[in-house]
Design a protein around this motif. Structure first.
Motif, PDB file in Angstrom:
ATOM      1  N   SER A 279     -17.410   8.728  -4.029  1.00 49.15           N
ATOM      2  CA  SER A 279     -17.229   8.690  -5.474  1.00 49.15           C
ATOM      3  C   SER A 279     -18.104   7.604  -6.100  1.00 49.15           C
ATOM      4  CB  SER A 279     -15.762   8.416  -5.815  1.00 49.15           C
ATOM      5  OG  SER A 279     -15.444   7.084  -5.494  1.00 49.15           O
ATOM      6  N   THR A 280     -18.187   7.630  -7.405  1.00 49.67           N
ATOM      7  CA  THR A 280     -18.935   6.605  -8.118  1.00 49.67           C
ATOM      8  C   THR A 280     -18.025   5.460  -8.526  1.00 49.67           C
ATOM      9  OG1 THR A 280     -18.574   7.809 -10.166  1.00 49.67           O
ATOM     10  CG2 THR A 280     -20.647   8.213  -9.011  1.00 49.67           C
ATOM     11  N   LYS A 281     -16.792   5.506  -8.080  1.00 46.58           N
ATOM     12  CA  LYS A 281     -15.838   4.444  -8.375  1.00 46.58           C
ATOM     13  C   LYS A 281     -16.257   3.190  -7.613  1.00 46.58           C
ATOM     14  CE  LYS A 281     -10.916   3.618  -7.921  1.00 46.58           C
ATOM     15  NZ  LYS A 281      -9.677   4.166  -7.402  1.00 46.58           N
ATOM     16  N   PHE A 282     -16.110   2.048  -8.247  1.00 42.64           N
ATOM     17  CA  PHE A 282     -16.509   0.786  -7.623  1.00 42.64           C
ATOM     18  C   PHE A 282     -15.280   0.078  -7.061  1.00 42.64           C
ATOM     19  CE2 PHE A 282     -19.748   1.865 -10.690  1.00 42.64           C
ATOM     20  CZ  PHE A 282     -20.905   1.668  -9.960  1.00 42.64           C
ATOM     21  N   ILE A 283     -15.517  -0.817  -6.116  1.00 45.39           N
ATOM     22  CA  ILE A 283     -14.426  -1.569  -5.511  1.00 45.39           C
ATOM     23  C   ILE A 283     -13.823  -2.485  -6.566  1.00 45.39           C
ATOM     24  CG2 ILE A 283     -13.798  -3.209  -3.695  1.00 45.39           C
ATOM     25  CD1 ILE A 283     -16.254  -2.232  -2.146  1.00 45.39           C
ATOM     26  N   PRO A 284     -12.505  -2.438  -6.750  1.00 47.95           N
ATOM     27  CA  PRO A 284     -11.862  -3.269  -7.786  1.00 47.95           C
ATOM     28  C   PRO A 284     -12.054  -4.766  -7.540  1.00 47.95           C
ATOM     29  CG  PRO A 284     -10.368  -1.573  -7.003  1.00 47.95           C
ATOM     30  CD  PRO A 284     -11.568  -1.554  -6.103  1.00 47.95           C
ATOM     31  N   ASN A 285     -12.167  -5.500  -8.645  1.00 45.75           N
ATOM     32  CA  ASN A 285     -12.231  -6.968  -8.645  1.00 45.75           C
ATOM     33  C   ASN A 285     -13.414  -7.543  -7.868  1.00 45.75           C
ATOM     34  OD1 ASN A 285      -9.824  -7.075 -10.186  1.00 45.75           O
ATOM     35  ND2 ASN A 285      -8.682  -6.696  -8.316  1.00 45.75           N
ATOM     36  N   LYS A 286     -14.553  -6.919  -7.979  1.00 46.66           N
ATOM     37  CA  LYS A 286     -15.793  -7.422  -7.381  1.00 46.66           C
ATOM     38  C   LYS A 286     -16.809  -7.621  -8.495  1.00 46.66           C
ATOM     39  CE  LYS A 286     -14.362  -6.597  -3.112  1.00 46.66           C
ATOM     40  NZ  LYS A 286     -13.769  -7.604  -2.331  1.00 46.66           N
ATOM     41  N   PHE A 287     -17.845  -8.383  -8.202  1.00 46.68           N
ATOM     42  CA  PHE A 287     -18.912  -8.635  -9.166  1.00 46.68           C
ATOM     43  C   PHE A 287     -20.176  -7.923  -8.695  1.00 46.68           C
ATOM     44  CE2 PHE A 287     -15.859 -11.946  -9.762  1.00 46.68           C
ATOM     45  CZ  PHE A 287     -15.807 -12.088 -11.144  1.00 46.68           C
ATOM     46  N   TYR A 288     -20.722  -7.061  -9.553  1.00 44.79           N
ATOM     47  CA  TYR A 288     -21.875  -6.234  -9.215  1.00 44.79           C
ATOM     48  C   TYR A 288     -23.100  -6.681 -10.005  1.00 44.79           C
ATOM     49  CZ  TYR A 288     -18.907  -2.828  -6.832  1.00 44.79           C
ATOM     50  OH  TYR A 288     -18.062  -2.218  -5.961  1.00 44.79           O
ATOM     51  N   LEU A 289     -24.263  -6.608  -9.351  1.00 43.75           N
ATOM     52  CA  LEU A 289     -25.521  -6.835 -10.047  1.00 43.75           C
ATOM     53  C   LEU A 289     -26.003  -5.489 -10.556  1.00 43.75           C
ATOM     54  CD1 LEU A 289     -27.427  -9.308  -7.702  1.00 43.75           C
ATOM     55  CD2 LEU A 289     -25.865  -9.807  -9.570  1.00 43.75           C
ATOM     56  N   GLY A 290     -26.361  -5.462 -11.832  1.00 43.26           N
ATOM     57  CA  GLY A 290     -26.822  -4.227 -12.436  1.00 43.26           C
ATOM     58  C   GLY A 290     -27.799  -4.516 -13.556  1.00 43.26           C
ATOM     59  N   ALA A 291     -27.996  -3.523 -14.401  1.00 40.83           N
ATOM     60  CA  ALA A 291     -28.936  -3.668 -15.513  1.00 40.83           C
ATOM     61  C   ALA A 291     -28.246  -3.306 -16.821  1.00 40.83           C
ATOM     62  CB  ALA A 291     -30.138  -2.767 -15.298  1.00 40.83           C
ATOM     63  N   LYS A 292     -28.622  -4.015 -17.870  1.00 38.49           N
ATOM     64  CA  LYS A 292     -28.157  -3.722 -19.232  1.00 38.49           C
ATOM     65  C   LYS A 292     -29.366  -3.863 -20.137  1.00 38.49           C
ATOM     66  CE  LYS A 292     -25.148  -3.605 -22.718  1.00 38.49           C
ATOM     67  NZ  LYS A 292     -24.943  -2.372 -23.351  1.00 38.49           N
ATOM     68  N   ASP A 293     -29.785  -2.773 -20.758  1.00 41.18           N
ATOM     69  CA  ASP A 293     -30.960  -2.763 -21.639  1.00 41.18           C
ATOM     70  C   ASP A 293     -32.195  -3.336 -20.940  1.00 41.18           C
ATOM     71  OD1 ASP A 293     -29.360  -1.713 -23.682  1.00 41.18           O
ATOM     72  OD2 ASP A 293     -28.788  -3.717 -24.362  1.00 41.18           O
ATOM     73  N   ASP A 294     -32.403  -2.941 -19.692  1.00 40.87           N
ATOM     74  CA  ASP A 294     -33.553  -3.332 -18.861  1.00 40.87           C
ATOM     75  C   ASP A 294     -33.534  -4.816 -18.452  1.00 40.87           C
ATOM     76  OD1 ASP A 294     -35.761  -2.534 -17.356  1.00 40.87           O
ATOM     77  OD2 ASP A 294     -37.170  -3.186 -18.903  1.00 40.87           O
ATOM     78  N   TYR A 295     -32.398  -5.486 -18.600  1.00 38.93           N
ATOM     79  CA  TYR A 295     -32.268  -6.868 -18.146  1.00 38.93           C
ATOM     80  C   TYR A 295     -31.206  -6.935 -17.043  1.00 38.93           C
ATOM     81  CZ  TYR A 295     -34.986  -8.257 -22.215  1.00 38.93           C
ATOM     82  OH  TYR A 295     -35.986  -8.401 -23.145  1.00 38.93           O
ATOM     83  N   LEU A 296     -31.384  -7.893 -16.162  1.00 35.95           N
ATOM     84  CA  LEU A 296     -30.397  -8.105 -15.103  1.00 35.95           C
ATOM     85  C   LEU A 296     -29.065  -8.519 -15.718  1.00 35.95           C
ATOM     86  CD1 LEU A 296     -32.648 -10.058 -12.610  1.00 35.95           C
ATOM     87  CD2 LEU A 296     -31.658  -7.822 -12.209  1.00 35.95           C
TER      88      LEU A 296
END
Length: 189
Positions: free
Chosen positions: A113-130
């Motif tokens: 699934s695309t569900k993420f592990i609860p209560n973890k911190f993920y690195l991702g992108a928002k408006d092409d910024y980290l």
């Protein structure tokens, strides 16, 4: 006298059948007991250097999220000294993983699934910024503080190499604490 001979022969036949039954039972018990030994081994404790591999389904196949040793799993989840395959399975099925492969040296879990592990911190992108996202109890990603969690003064995601860009866009990197995520986001600057 004839009756005694009949009783004697009948007794011998019954005794012979009883002996045959006991002997066949004993032989089958020993043969079946030897085959049941591996099931006992499944509940035995795992070695500290056994690997636990967590993978998630992506468009191109499965991508490794994390690799732990049993020792790290015990420390992370504050478990007792001995841990079995069933214990490991119970831990990671709660985090939406399903057991894919299990051996004495490695246990592999897949998440479809695309569900993420609860209560973890993920690195991702928002408006092409980290950005650093936090997953809530339902496994949904949220930005807790958009002003400090989006690194607009740093390098854009589109300027990263393809491997790094893929890791960020598919949220492959996650951490236990915000400090850990902030420390490791610097590898992308």
């Amino acid at each position: 006298m004839k009756n005694r001979k009949k009783y004697f022969i009948t007794s011998l036949v019954i005794l012979g059948l009883l002996f045959t039954f006991v002997l066949s039972y004993e032989i089958s018990y020993r043969l079946t007991g030897a085959k049941e030994a591996p099931t006992v081994e499944q509940t035995s404790s795992l070695q500290d250097d056994t690997l636990v591999v967590l993978r998630s389904k992506q468009q191109e196949g499965y991508v490794t999220d994390k690799v732990y040793t049993i020792k790290e799993v015990k420390e992370l989840y504050k478990l007792s000294k001995k841990i079995s395959k069933d214990d490991v399975k119970n831990i990671f099925t709660k985090e939406d993983y399903s057991l894919q492969e299990a051996s004495d040296s490695r246990i592999v879990f897949n998440r479809n699934s695309t569900k993420f592990i609860p209560n973890k911190f993920y690195l991702g992108a928002k408006d092409d910024y980290l950005a650093i996202y936090k997953s809530n109890e339902k496994g949904e990603l949220i930005l807790e503080n958009p002003d400090s969690d989006v690194f607009i003064t740093k390098r854009k995601v589109s300027t990263l190499d393809d491997v790094s860009k893929n890791k960020i866009q598919t949220f492959q990197k996650y951490y236990e604490t915000r400090e850990e995520a902030e420390e490791n986001i610097t590898e992308f600057f």
